[in-house]
Design an enzyme around this catalytic site. Structure first.
Site, PDB file in Angstrom:
ATOM      1  N   ASP A  88     -92.395 -80.632  45.998  1.00 42.14           N
ATOM      2  CA  ASP A  88     -93.394 -80.434  47.042  1.00 42.14           C
ATOM      3  C   ASP A  88     -92.920 -79.306  47.966  1.00 42.14           C
ATOM      4  O   ASP A  88     -91.719 -78.997  48.005  1.00 42.14           O
ATOM      5  CB  ASP A  88     -93.545 -81.744  47.821  1.00 42.14           C
ATOM      6  CG  ASP A  88     -94.434 -81.609  49.031  1.00 42.14           C
ATOM      7  OD1 ASP A  88     -95.548 -81.092  48.886  1.00 42.14           O
ATOM      8  OD2 ASP A  88     -94.007 -82.035  50.130  1.00 42.14           O
ATOM      9  N   ASP A  90     -94.516 -78.406  51.681  1.00 45.04           N
ATOM     10  CA  ASP A  90     -94.564 -78.679  53.115  1.00 45.04           C
ATOM     11  C   ASP A  90     -93.743 -79.912  53.490  1.00 45.04           C
ATOM     12  O   ASP A  90     -93.904 -80.982  52.886  1.00 45.04           O
ATOM     13  CB  ASP A  90     -96.010 -78.877  53.560  1.00 45.04           C
ATOM     14  CG  ASP A  90     -96.846 -77.622  53.372  1.00 45.04           C
ATOM     15  OD1 ASP A  90     -96.921 -76.828  54.309  1.00 45.04           O
ATOM     16  OD2 ASP A  90     -97.405 -77.438  52.265  1.00 45.04           O
TER      17      ASP A  90
END
Length: 299
Positions: A88, A90
């Protein structure tokens, strides 16, 4: 000896020795013969032994180490080093949520951040919540994207070490995000990922349209990306690792050979095999058995 427990702390001679002493005492009393291996002085320690109930052991160790800022990973000795990492972006590979920061430039950060938090906690449908947040960015000047990247995007501690070390040892790494390609393209290049996947913001006449072009990268998209990469590269599921912090990461964390929650929301922690709460992203290397001298340090 078929099991290994890795203990990782922020560099501290005193804390490291406290954790080591408690670990050796506890594991020795339960499992007998142990083998110790210091992966990084004052930072990371492997202890190997014979154990078949790793889930139960992990819970016992967390209770035994309660109050100490230590991250703990219990695994099989076999197959620790992974050939594929899906990550991922953010609040995982970078320290911010890009949509929240864009909203700040648009003067609606408080409203957007509240929606982001609820979505990451798993309280809202991710796709609908993203559409709602992006709609609030309508009319924002396109130039703000680069300004946001330059002013606010910062790599998470250990991110470069993780990606570059794994790549140097033959692993394939890919960034997959429910955020935006404008940022994943740049972050992937900055950290050394082989590829990236995210959402495309609609832009017309130099301004954001408040829409996303094409299908949205959801939790299911992340899971399918992992499966597609496994098939494309001929990997086994056990060869793979995924890392993330939000509820939309849960499908890929549950599907990967090793799912790691990084400073994550409670639902995400519960879905992951391993949770990192105290240390940085280099911990994913120690979990794989890398020694400090093998690690490419952040620059």
């Amino acid at each position: 000896m078929n099991s290994v427990v890795t203990f990782i702390v922020k560099p501290s001679d005193r804390l490291f020795e406290t954790v080591r002493t408690k670990a050796v005492s506890f594991l020795g009393s339960q499992y007998g013969t142990l083998s110790e291996n210091i992966l990084a002085p004052s930072k990371a320690l492997d202890i190997t032994f014979s154990c078949h109930d790793r889930t139960g052991l992990s819970a016992s160790l967390v209770r035994h180490m309660a109050g100490l800022p230590v991250d703990i990973a219990v695994q099989s000795v076999e197959g620790r080093r992974k050939k594929l990492l899906l990550a991922d972006m953010d609040s995982t590979m970078i320290t911010i949520e890009c949509v929240d920061e864009l909203a700040d430039y648009a003067g609606v950060k408080e409203k957007v951040a509240a929606i982001t938090e609820a979505a990451m906690q798993g309280e809202l449908d991710f796709t609908q919540s993203l559409q709602k947040r992006v709609a609030l960015l309508e009319g924002l000047d396109e130039s703000v994207l680069l300004r946001c990247y330059n002013e606010r995007v910062e790599a998470t501690s250990g991110a470069r070490s993780l990606i570059q070390t794994m790549a140097a040892n033959g692993a394939y790494t890919k960034l997959v995000s429910g955020g935006f390609t404008f940022f994943t393209e740049r972050v992937a290049a900055l950290l050394g990922f082989h590829g990236h996947r995210a959402n495309v913001l609609g832009i017309k006449s130099g301004r954001l349209t408040g829409t996303i072009l094409g299908s949205i990268v959801s939790g299911e998209t992340k899971r399918q990306t992992l499966l597609d990469l496994i098939k494309h590269h001929g990997f086994e599921v056990s060869d793979t690792m995924a890392v993330g912090d939000g509820a939309n990461d849960i499908p890929m964390l549950e599907t990967a050979g090793l799912g790691v929650a990084y400073h994550a929301k409670p639902k995400t922690e519960n879905a992951a095999a391993i949770s990192i709460r105290h240390t940085n992203l280099q911990t994913l290397l120690f979990i794989q058995g890398y020694h400090q001298h093998e690690i490419i340090e952040d620059k």
